[in-house]
Design a protein around this motif. Structure first.
Motif, PDB file in Angstrom:
ATOM      1  N   UNK A 231       0.818  -1.210   0.000  1.00 58.19           N
ATOM      2  CA  UNK A 231       0.000   0.000   0.000  1.00 58.19           C
ATOM      3  C   UNK A 231       0.854   1.262   0.000  1.00 58.19           C
ATOM      4  N   UNK A 232       1.966   1.253   0.753  1.00 52.80           N
ATOM      5  CA  UNK A 232       2.769   2.472   0.834  1.00 52.80           C
ATOM      6  C   UNK A 232       3.856   2.500  -0.216  1.00 52.80           C
ATOM      7  N   UNK A 233       4.340   1.332  -0.629  1.00 48.92           N
ATOM      8  CA  UNK A 233       5.519   1.293  -1.482  1.00 48.92           C
ATOM      9  C   UNK A 233       5.286   0.516  -2.777  1.00 48.92           C
ATOM     10  N   UNK A 234       4.110   0.649  -3.405  1.00 50.78           N
ATOM     11  CA  UNK A 234       3.901  -0.164  -4.610  1.00 50.78           C
ATOM     12  C   UNK A 234       4.878   0.184  -5.725  1.00 50.78           C
ATOM     13  N   UNK A 235       5.299   1.455  -5.802  1.00 55.59           N
ATOM     14  CA  UNK A 235       6.189   1.829  -6.896  1.00 55.59           C
ATOM     15  C   UNK A 235       7.625   1.411  -6.633  1.00 55.59           C
ATOM     16  N   UNK A 236       7.949   1.147  -5.371  1.00 54.10           N
ATOM     17  CA  UNK A 236       9.308   0.725  -5.049  1.00 54.10           C
ATOM     18  C   UNK A 236       9.418  -0.797  -5.042  1.00 54.10           C
ATOM     19  N   UNK A 237       8.449  -1.468  -5.698  1.00 57.05           N
ATOM     20  CA  UNK A 237       8.421  -2.936  -5.664  1.00 57.05           C
ATOM     21  C   UNK A 237       9.755  -3.572  -6.068  1.00 57.05           C
TER      22      UNK A 237
ATOM     23  N   UNK B 249      12.706  -2.626  -5.573  1.00 53.80           N
ATOM     24  CA  UNK B 249      13.657  -2.535  -4.462  1.00 53.80           C
ATOM     25  C   UNK B 249      13.298  -3.509  -3.347  1.00 53.80           C
ATOM     26  N   UNK B 250      12.036  -3.465  -2.883  1.00 49.62           N
ATOM     27  CA  UNK B 250      11.727  -4.336  -1.738  1.00 49.62           C
ATOM     28  C   UNK B 250      11.644  -5.797  -2.127  1.00 49.62           C
ATOM     29  N   UNK B 251      11.350  -6.066  -3.397  1.00 48.33           N
ATOM     30  CA  UNK B 251      11.336  -7.477  -3.807  1.00 48.33           C
ATOM     31  C   UNK B 251      12.699  -8.131  -3.598  1.00 48.33           C
ATOM     32  N   UNK B 252      13.773  -7.388  -3.956  1.00 50.01           N
ATOM     33  CA  UNK B 252      15.124  -7.936  -3.742  1.00 50.01           C
ATOM     34  C   UNK B 252      15.333  -8.290  -2.283  1.00 50.01           C
ATOM     35  N   UNK B 253      14.931  -7.349  -1.390  1.00 48.78           N
ATOM     36  CA  UNK B 253      15.151  -7.571   0.038  1.00 48.78           C
ATOM     37  C   UNK B 253      14.345  -8.771   0.505  1.00 48.78           C
ATOM     38  N   UNK B 254      13.076  -8.826   0.078  1.00 47.63           N
ATOM     39  CA  UNK B 254      12.210  -9.922   0.535  1.00 47.63           C
ATOM     40  C   UNK B 254      12.742 -11.255   0.018  1.00 47.63           C
TER      41      UNK B 254
ATOM     42  N   UNK C 206       9.607 -21.227   8.442  1.00 42.71           N
ATOM     43  CA  UNK C 206       8.251 -21.008   7.927  1.00 42.71           C
ATOM     44  C   UNK C 206       8.018 -19.555   7.539  1.00 42.71           C
ATOM     45  N   UNK C 207       8.647 -18.622   8.281  1.00 40.63           N
ATOM     46  CA  UNK C 207       8.549 -17.218   7.878  1.00 40.63           C
ATOM     47  C   UNK C 207       9.163 -17.043   6.489  1.00 40.63           C
ATOM     48  N   UNK C 208      10.276 -17.747   6.261  1.00 42.01           N
ATOM     49  CA  UNK C 208      10.896 -17.703   4.935  1.00 42.01           C
ATOM     50  C   UNK C 208       9.940 -18.174   3.853  1.00 42.01           C
ATOM     51  N   UNK C 209       9.234 -19.283   4.121  1.00 38.04           N
ATOM     52  CA  UNK C 209       8.282 -19.789   3.125  1.00 38.04           C
ATOM     53  C   UNK C 209       7.166 -18.783   2.875  1.00 38.04           C
ATOM     54  N   UNK C 210       6.659 -18.169   3.972  1.00 34.00           N
ATOM     55  CA  UNK C 210       5.567 -17.204   3.807  1.00 34.00           C
ATOM     56  C   UNK C 210       6.030 -16.022   2.960  1.00 34.00           C
ATOM     57  N   UNK C 211       7.314 -15.619   3.132  1.00 31.85           N
ATOM     58  CA  UNK C 211       7.822 -14.472   2.388  1.00 31.85           C
ATOM     59  C   UNK C 211       7.928 -14.764   0.893  1.00 31.85           C
ATOM     60  N   UNK C 212       7.982 -16.060   0.520  1.00 33.39           N
ATOM     61  CA  UNK C 212       8.015 -16.410  -0.906  1.00 33.39           C
ATOM     62  C   UNK C 212       6.802 -15.815  -1.609  1.00 33.39           C
ATOM     63  N   UNK C 213       5.631 -15.908  -0.936  1.00 30.31           N
ATOM     64  CA  UNK C 213       4.417 -15.368  -1.534  1.00 30.31           C
ATOM     65  C   UNK C 213       4.492 -13.871  -1.727  1.00 30.31           C
ATOM     66  N   UNK C 214       5.097 -13.172  -0.737  1.00 30.15           N
ATOM     67  CA  UNK C 214       5.213 -11.718  -0.852  1.00 30.15           C
ATOM     68  C   UNK C 214       6.177 -11.339  -1.973  1.00 30.15           C
ATOM     69  N   UNK C 215       7.245 -12.139  -2.119  1.00 27.69           N
ATOM     70  CA  UNK C 215       8.229 -11.853  -3.163  1.00 27.69           C
ATOM     71  C   UNK C 215       7.584 -11.871  -4.545  1.00 27.69           C
ATOM     72  N   UNK C 216       6.529 -12.684  -4.697  1.00 29.60           N
ATOM     73  CA  UNK C 216       5.873 -12.763  -6.002  1.00 29.60           C
ATOM     74  C   UNK C 216       5.180 -11.448  -6.349  1.00 29.60           C
ATOM     75  N   UNK C 217       4.809 -10.661  -5.323  1.00 28.68           N
ATOM     76  CA  UNK C 217       4.198  -9.357  -5.534  1.00 28.68           C
ATOM     77  C   UNK C 217       2.986  -9.412  -6.456  1.00 28.68           C
ATOM     78  N   UNK C 218       2.019 -10.257  -6.100  1.00 26.07           N
ATOM     79  CA  UNK C 218       0.794 -10.334  -6.887  1.00 26.07           C
ATOM     80  C   UNK C 218      -0.360 -10.634  -5.926  1.00 26.07           C
ATOM     81  N   UNK C 219      -1.594 -10.520  -6.427  1.00 29.02           N
ATOM     82  CA  UNK C 219      -2.750 -10.820  -5.574  1.00 29.02           C
ATOM     83  C   UNK C 219      -2.709 -12.271  -5.128  1.00 29.02           C
ATOM     84  N   UNK C 220      -2.324 -13.168  -6.050  1.00 26.58           N
ATOM     85  CA  UNK C 220      -2.224 -14.587  -5.701  1.00 26.58           C
ATOM     86  C   UNK C 220      -1.184 -14.804  -4.606  1.00 26.58           C
ATOM     87  N   UNK C 221      -0.062 -14.110  -4.757  1.00 28.61           N
ATOM     88  CA  UNK C 221       1.011 -14.260  -3.783  1.00 28.61           C
ATOM     89  C   UNK C 221       0.565 -13.807  -2.409  1.00 28.61           C
ATOM     90  N   UNK C 222      -0.127 -12.657  -2.362  1.00 34.09           N
ATOM     91  CA  UNK C 222      -0.590 -12.145  -1.070  1.00 34.09           C
ATOM     92  C   UNK C 222      -1.580 -13.098  -0.436  1.00 34.09           C
TER      93      UNK C 222
END
Lengths: 487, 216
Positions: free
Chosen positions: A263-269, A271-276, A308-324
């Protein structure tokens, strides 16, 4: 100004805050310490159920307090998961705390206030409400970590958690102040619109702020390399407290991460995708390798939770509605299984002594087959063996990652999933094939109910009206978050 | 002209008392100089017409923090000769670290890399300059209305801190006798006096818990 529509939106939080204060009064005015602890604990469970109903009854999307507080189907999904987690951990507390002479009425009150902080975190739509929710939650958790104050390890756990938590809060605040300085606002919506301006595309301050905020949140979810506190705190805290730590707070911090990034950083995706992606790979790998050498089951579960936190972050890394929605499904299943696993740890008791060593489980199948079967189901589920819930959790986070083209991440994730299966299956082997150790004392009813419920959930998740319902709810929740802020 | 004069008075006194904090030998004097520095900083804030910050500085830092410092300094018996010995030994490393920090600050001031690039959300002064509203009033107007959620959230955090401090430190010691003024005042001939028949040649141990001041 405040009117009735605002109160309706924050009704669950309001009930929880007033209820917690009222329960504190009940506890203070009851003379008998242990009876007060028991009564307040039961009332706290009741209060959490009432708050859950209040959350469930809400509908639609609303933003109040000048955009600081948001309520939509995303927040409702996570709030229900958090409330269920908190209520079930309170139910598991009685027996252990009575024996340890820790059944004080302050404990349920602190758990309620921590839960209030988590609900505020889930609904945070502004950097200030993010920080306030996070601090409310953390402060209550520092206290309950050190709750067994005559025990050196519990005090050590509380102190470690406090020092590292304060450090991470400092980093988060530093990042938030940079973001405010660069974008001129603390509101997610304004930050997103300012960050979307063409001249901000190469702004160093934006990236700096983003990195510091992500580091602060990564501390709270215990993602590698910010995980060092987890094993010590999990081992040192009283076991019911550890059960609480492993469930609800992680959900709240992940909710914070999801909304902040999307919500706050959609345009910086980019950048944060690398970190995630880095956090995810490092957490999955460490969770898989570091747990292998553990002999204490609480430490093992701590490393397992990091994985397990690592596995959950895989979904966030995808950066899509499905991933979320994958992340949401993962979190719901993770909480259900973790509660069951800790209910099993809380049932490992010989007389008045609680044991935590994996070797104490040896030959459990011969003395208590039900217990051994339930724990085996949970371990198979953690390992991700179909058709149990843990398999579907991984399925729903890896599928969007593969769709998004994150092949290296997915391959590393699956490899570490296979490696981590080793230590889950070793517990099953110890229980079913090793020479029996001394049998455990009879299990306590409420704890057994929680572990049976958890194993039942892990088994029947494959049925469409259980798993399907959760998947549908998660999909609806994720679509709100992503559609409100188009990527 | 007058404000420039006051600025230099406050600024010079603030820097001088700051220097005295680390130069004076007596730790109590150091804390007193610290308080003087706070007062002068408050004066600087008043010159900037930030009277609310000036009040906070005096109330919180002078009224609470410095007094606490003073208590700690007076109660702890610190051996300053020993501290001085360590000072000489580590002076070299300290100078290097201090030099690096100073260089970094100067470099940062020169570089100004973090610029507020977006003009989208630039906050305008609230209230608008020249409207005659003091900033204490301006803060009060938004703190309980626009920011009521944050205000209540912060109060919940303080609430948790209070509960936590009590839970982790309060110990009910059973063997300690506590004074109960109410019980002492309520004590009369009926409760304070007891006639015990002692059999000749024997002895009697009075029943415990009969005396109100002995309770608890």
């Amino acid at each position: 100004m405040i009117d009735s529509t605002v109160l309706q939106v924050v009704l669950p939080e309001l009930i929880l805050a007033i209820g917690a204060i009222a329960l504190l009064m009940v506890g203070v005015f009851m003379k008998n310490g242990e009876a007060a602890g028991r009564v307040v604990s039961w009332l706290a469970v009741g209060l959490l159920i009432v708050v859950g109903i209040a959350v469930f009854e809400q509908g639609g999307s609303a933003t109040v307090f000048n955009g600081a507080f948001v309520s939509d189907s995303f927040t409702r999904f996570l709030k229900i998961v958090i409330l269920v987690g908190a209520a079930l951990t309170l139910l598991m507390t009685f027996d252990n705390f009575t024996r340890a002479k820790l059944l004080l009425f302050e404990y349920p009150v602190l758990v309620l206030l921590a839960t209030l902080g988590m609900l505020m975190m889930v609904s945070a739509n502004d950097l200030i409400s993010l920080y306030l929710g996070l601090e409310l939650q953390s402060l209550a958790l520092y206290v309950v970590a050190a709750f067994s104050r005559d025990d050196v390890r519990s005090s050590e756990a509380g102190l470690k958690y406090f020092v590292l938590g304060a450090l991470s809060s400092g980093m988060l605040l530093y990042g938030a102040s940079i973001l405010y300085g660069v974008t001129g606002s603390t509101s997610y919506v304004s930050i997103a619109s300012a960050a979307g301006l063409p001249e901000m595309a190469t702004n160093v301050g934006l990236t700096f702020g983003l990195v510091f905020v992500l580091v602060g949140i990564a501390f709270k979810v215990a993602a590698v390399p910010f995980h060092m506190w987890t094993p010590d705190v999990y081992q040192g805290s009283p076991t019911p407290v550890t059960a609480f730590f492993a469930g609800a707070p992680k959900i709240a911090a992940m909710a914070l991460l999801l909304r902040f990034t999307q919500a706050a950083m959609p345009t910086a995706a980019p950048q944060w995708q690398q970190i995630v992606i880095f956090l995810s790979i490092a957490s999955m790998a460490l969770g898989a390798f570091a747990a292998i050498g553990q002999t204490n089951i609480k430490r093992l579960l701590a490393y397992s939770s990091i994985g397990h936190v690592g596995f959950a972050l895989v979904g966030l890394a995808a950066n899509s509605a499905d991933g979320t929605s994958g992340v949401l499904i993962y979190l719901a299943i993770y909480v259900a299984m973790t509660l069951g696993a800790f209910a099993c740890v809380l049932s490992m008791r010989r007389g008045d002594r609680y044991v935590e060593s994996i070797s104490d489980l040896a030959g459990l199948a011969r003395s208590d087959l039900t217990f051994a079967t339930i724990l085996a189901i949970l371990m198979f589920s953690f390992a991700g063996i179909p058709p149990l819930a843990g398999f579907w959790a991984k399925w729903y986070v890896f599928l969007p990652a593969i769709k998004a083209g994150l092949y290296p991440l997915s391959v590393i994730g699956m490899v570490s999933s296979v490696i981590s299966a080793f230590y889950y299956l070793r517990i099953v082997k110890v229980m079913f094939f090793d020479e029996p150790a001394e049998a455990f004392s009879p299990r306590e009813g409420r704890t057994s109910a929680v572990m049976a419920l958890s194993a039942f959930f892990a088994t029947v998740f494959v049925l469409p009206f259980v798993g399907g319902a959760i998947v549908d709810a998660a999909t609806a929740a994720a679509s709100v978050l992503v559609s409100a802020h188009p990527l | 002209m007058a404000s420039a004069l006051f600025f230099y008075v406050f600024a010079v006194l603030a820097v001088a008392s700051g220097a005295m904090v680390i130069l004076t030998k007596n730790p109590v004097h150091a804390v007193l100089f610290l308080i003087l520095a706070f007062f002068n900083a408050a004066g600087l804030f008043v010159l900037l017409s930030a009277e609310f910050l000036a009040m906070l500085l005096v109330i919180v830092y002078v009224g609470a923090v410095s007094v606490l410092f003073l208590f700690v300094v007076m109660m702890l018996d610190v051996d300053f000769a020993e501290l001085k010995a360590g000072f000489i030994k580590n002076a070299g490393i300290g100078a290097v670290v201090g030099g690096i920090v100073l260089a970094e600050i100067l470099a940062f001031v020169g570089y100004r890399g973090l610029t507020a690039a977006s003009s989208l959300n630039v906050a305008s002064p609230v209230p608008a300059a020249g409207s005659g509203i003091t900033n204490t009033q301006a803060l009060g107007e938004i703190l309980y209305t626009k920011y009521v959620y944050f205000f209540e959230g912060a109060s919940m955090i303080l609430f948790v801190a209070m509960i936590g401090a009590i839970v982790l430190t309060l110990k009910h010691r059973v063997a300690v006798k506590r004074q109960s003024i109410a019980a002492q005042v309520a004590r009369g001939p009926k409760t304070g006096l007891e006639v015990i028949k002692v059999p000749s040649g024997g002895y009697v141990i009075p029943p415990a818990g009969k005396h109100p001041e002995a309770a608890e």
